[in-house]
Design a protein around this motif. Structure first.
Motif, PDB file in Angstrom:
ATOM      1  N   CYS A 165     -36.337   4.151 -35.065  1.00 44.37           N
ATOM      2  CA  CYS A 165     -36.198   4.776 -36.266  1.00 44.37           C
ATOM      3  C   CYS A 165     -35.986   6.492 -36.106  1.00 44.37           C
ATOM      4  O   CYS A 165     -36.075   6.926 -37.038  1.00 44.37           O
ATOM      5  CB  CYS A 165     -37.688   4.490 -36.665  1.00 44.37           C
ATOM      6  SG  CYS A 165     -37.684   2.676 -37.068  1.00 44.37           S
ATOM      7  N   PHE A 168     -33.071   7.822 -38.096  1.00 43.70           N
ATOM      8  CA  PHE A 168     -33.329   8.122 -39.386  1.00 43.70           C
ATOM      9  C   PHE A 168     -34.254   9.588 -39.638  1.00 43.70           C
ATOM     10  O   PHE A 168     -34.327   9.922 -41.195  1.00 43.70           O
ATOM     11  CB  PHE A 168     -34.140   6.932 -39.958  1.00 43.70           C
ATOM     12  CG  PHE A 168     -33.208   5.885 -40.246  1.00 43.70           C
ATOM     13  CD1 PHE A 168     -32.305   5.517 -41.221  1.00 43.70           C
ATOM     14  CD2 PHE A 168     -33.233   4.873 -39.162  1.00 43.70           C
ATOM     15  CE1 PHE A 168     -31.356   4.477 -41.246  1.00 43.70           C
ATOM     16  CE2 PHE A 168     -32.285   3.516 -39.224  1.00 43.70           C
ATOM     17  CZ  PHE A 168     -31.608   3.501 -40.408  1.00 43.70           C
ATOM     18  N   ALA A 190     -32.045  -0.754 -40.652  1.00 44.42           N
ATOM     19  CA  ALA A 190     -32.579   0.112 -41.668  1.00 44.42           C
ATOM     20  C   ALA A 190     -33.873  -0.556 -42.240  1.00 44.42           C
ATOM     21  O   ALA A 190     -34.861   0.080 -42.631  1.00 44.42           O
ATOM     22  CB  ALA A 190     -31.404   0.026 -42.721  1.00 44.42           C
ATOM     23  N   ASP A 194     -37.613   0.677 -42.312  1.00 45.94           N
ATOM     24  CA  ASP A 194     -38.394   0.943 -43.742  1.00 45.94           C
ATOM     25  C   ASP A 194     -39.533   0.074 -43.601  1.00 45.94           C
ATOM     26  O   ASP A 194     -40.070  -0.172 -44.859  1.00 45.94           O
ATOM     27  CB  ASP A 194     -37.137   0.576 -44.943  1.00 45.94           C
ATOM     28  CG  ASP A 194     -38.014   0.927 -46.083  1.00 45.94           C
ATOM     29  OD1 ASP A 194     -38.042   2.302 -46.054  1.00 45.94           O
ATOM     30  OD2 ASP A 194     -37.523   0.315 -47.046  1.00 45.94           O
ATOM     31  N   LYS A 217     -32.044   3.172 -47.383  1.00 44.55           N
ATOM     32  CA  LYS A 217     -32.543   3.616 -46.120  1.00 44.55           C
ATOM     33  C   LYS A 217     -31.319   4.364 -45.295  1.00 44.55           C
ATOM     34  O   LYS A 217     -31.233   5.471 -45.071  1.00 44.55           O
ATOM     35  CB  LYS A 217     -33.169   2.774 -45.274  1.00 44.55           C
ATOM     36  CG  LYS A 217     -33.957   3.123 -44.211  1.00 44.55           C
ATOM     37  CD  LYS A 217     -35.050   4.139 -44.333  1.00 44.55           C
ATOM     38  CE  LYS A 217     -35.591   4.773 -42.858  1.00 44.55           C
ATOM     39  NZ  LYS A 217     -36.679   5.452 -43.287  1.00 44.55           N
ATOM     40  N   THR A 220     -30.078   7.800 -46.388  1.00 49.78           N
ATOM     41  CA  THR A 220     -30.766   8.811 -46.008  1.00 49.78           C
ATOM     42  C   THR A 220     -30.092   9.703 -44.769  1.00 49.78           C
ATOM     43  O   THR A 220     -30.311  10.898 -44.505  1.00 49.78           O
ATOM     44  CB  THR A 220     -32.261   8.670 -45.514  1.00 49.78           C
ATOM     45  OG1 THR A 220     -32.271   7.547 -44.390  1.00 49.78           O
ATOM     46  CG2 THR A 220     -33.022   7.898 -46.624  1.00 49.78           C
TER      47      THR A 220
END
Length: 374
Positions: A165, A168, A190, A194, A217, A220
């Motif tokens: 993660c 992201f 993703a 999330d 997601k 982003t």
């Protein structure tokens, strides 16, 4: 662009590698076109079983086609044109299921077409559940998609990523990423990042709302992403410093980190397990099919699959091969700690649902490409 390489054996050995069964006395063609993925993986196939097979069969030539990423689309087109030009295709488990369901790949009788284990265990038992993925699929390796990251990024102030993660998190870990130009893995990662639990990913992804959630997601980081199509892309982008994070196959990262000594680390968190193996296209004439089956019998035996692990960090699909995995062929390092199936590496692994992707891949491919174009 696909790269074709012609290999011709230069050394004839007295021994020959022939399969048991009817094909042993069938006239066999002396040419094969084998489709694979290029790069370090294809090189491992070349060293572990193609070169030994050609040495034992000096009249045979092999042409490589590096189109495995497009295997489904290209085999569909060849079949529609009535001109199948491939003899043996390396494919992911989900793609093999699709090709089998569409009648584009031959069904395999494991205990007739494949070698038993050295102790006589039938191939169907030696491969175990992995053989059950598809009636047309012969597993070779267990591998994973995971991320590599540069360990020398000044803007990260000494921080190192610990979770998938973090890909992201543009604030803590700024810089460009590279992701595969296909929906699988990207959509699962993703959703996981999330807040979706592993066991709920495919139930969520099966809905329009879940798909929209995954794409939102990915939105982003979309502007900071380079999309790759070849397994060689991310290692090169990482080596050149063009990206700070990149997804690819764990074997590609092994080559980049261990063999090339690049300032890159591998992140095993949420590695996505997959299987890769062979399918035989439908429609081969008898001499061509006999040659392919002869090669397949040789190339998937216990020793050959263990030998492949000398060159790349993928786990062999046969149970009997695992105890034979030892050191890297040239570096002399123990390969076991570099396998995706190593207990330390697999703690947070995510297992792909091959059957789900076989059912939904075409629709999500179209949706993913439309999203990229927005």
């Amino acid at each position: 662009m696909n790269i074709t390489r012609l290999l011709t054996a230069t050394t004839a050995l007295v021994a020959t590698a022939t399969m048991a069964g009817a094909e042993a006395h069938t006239e066999m063609a002396n040419e094969m076109t084998i489709v694979s993925w290029g790069g370090a993986y294809q090189e491992s196939q070349l060293k572990a079983y193609v070169e030994p097979y050609l040495e034992a069969n000096p009249d045979v030539t092999v042409t490589w086609d590096e189109s495995s990423a497009e295997a489904v689309a290209k085999l569909r087109a060849q079949n529609e044109a009535g001109n199948v030009t491939w003899d043996l295709v390396d494919a992911t488990a989900a793609d093999a299921m699709r090709l089998c369901d569409e009648g584009l790949a031959m069904e395999i009788d494991a205990d007739e077409d494949l070698a038993p284990a050295p102790d006589g265990t039938p191939a169907s038992e030696d491969f175990g559940e992995e053989m059950l993925v598809s009636d047309c699929f012969v597993p070779q390796i267990a591998y994973s998609y995971t991320f590599g990251y540069r360990n020398d990024v000044a803007e990260w102030d000494g921080k190192q990523p610990e979770s998938v993660c973090d890909v992201f998190d543009l604030e803590t870990f700024p810089g460009q990423r590279s992701l595969e130009k296909r929906p699988h893995n990207n959509l699962e990662w993703a959703l996981i990042c999330d807040g979706v639990a592993y066991e709920d990913v495919y139930d969520v992804l099966e809905t329009e709302e879940g798909q929209d959630r995954a794409f939102a997601k990915l939105d982003t980081i979309k502007d900071e992403t380079i999309w790759w199509s070849s397994g060689a892309d991310t290692p090169q982008l990482l080596a050149d410093g063009e990206v700070v994070f990149g997804s690819t196959y764990n074997g590609r990262l092994f080559s980049l980190i261990v063999e090339q000594d690049q300032p890159v680390n591998m992140m095993w968190d949420t590695q996505s397990y997959d299987l890769d193996g062979w399918i035989i296209p439908e429609g081969l004439d008898e001499p061509q099919l006999a040659r392919v089956k002869d090669f397949l019998y040789f190339a998937t035996d216990t020793q050959r699959l263990a030998d492949q692990a000398k060159y790349i960090s993928y786990g062999p699909a046969r149970k009997s091969s695992a105890p034979l995995v030892g050191e890297h062929a040239t570096l002399g390092i123990d390969m076991a700690p570099h396998m995706p199936t190593n207990p330390e590496n697999s703690k947070g692994a995510f297992v792909q649902n091959y059957e789900w992707w076989a059912d939904y891949r075409d629709d999500l491919d179209a949706k993913f490409q439309a999203w990229l174009a927005q």
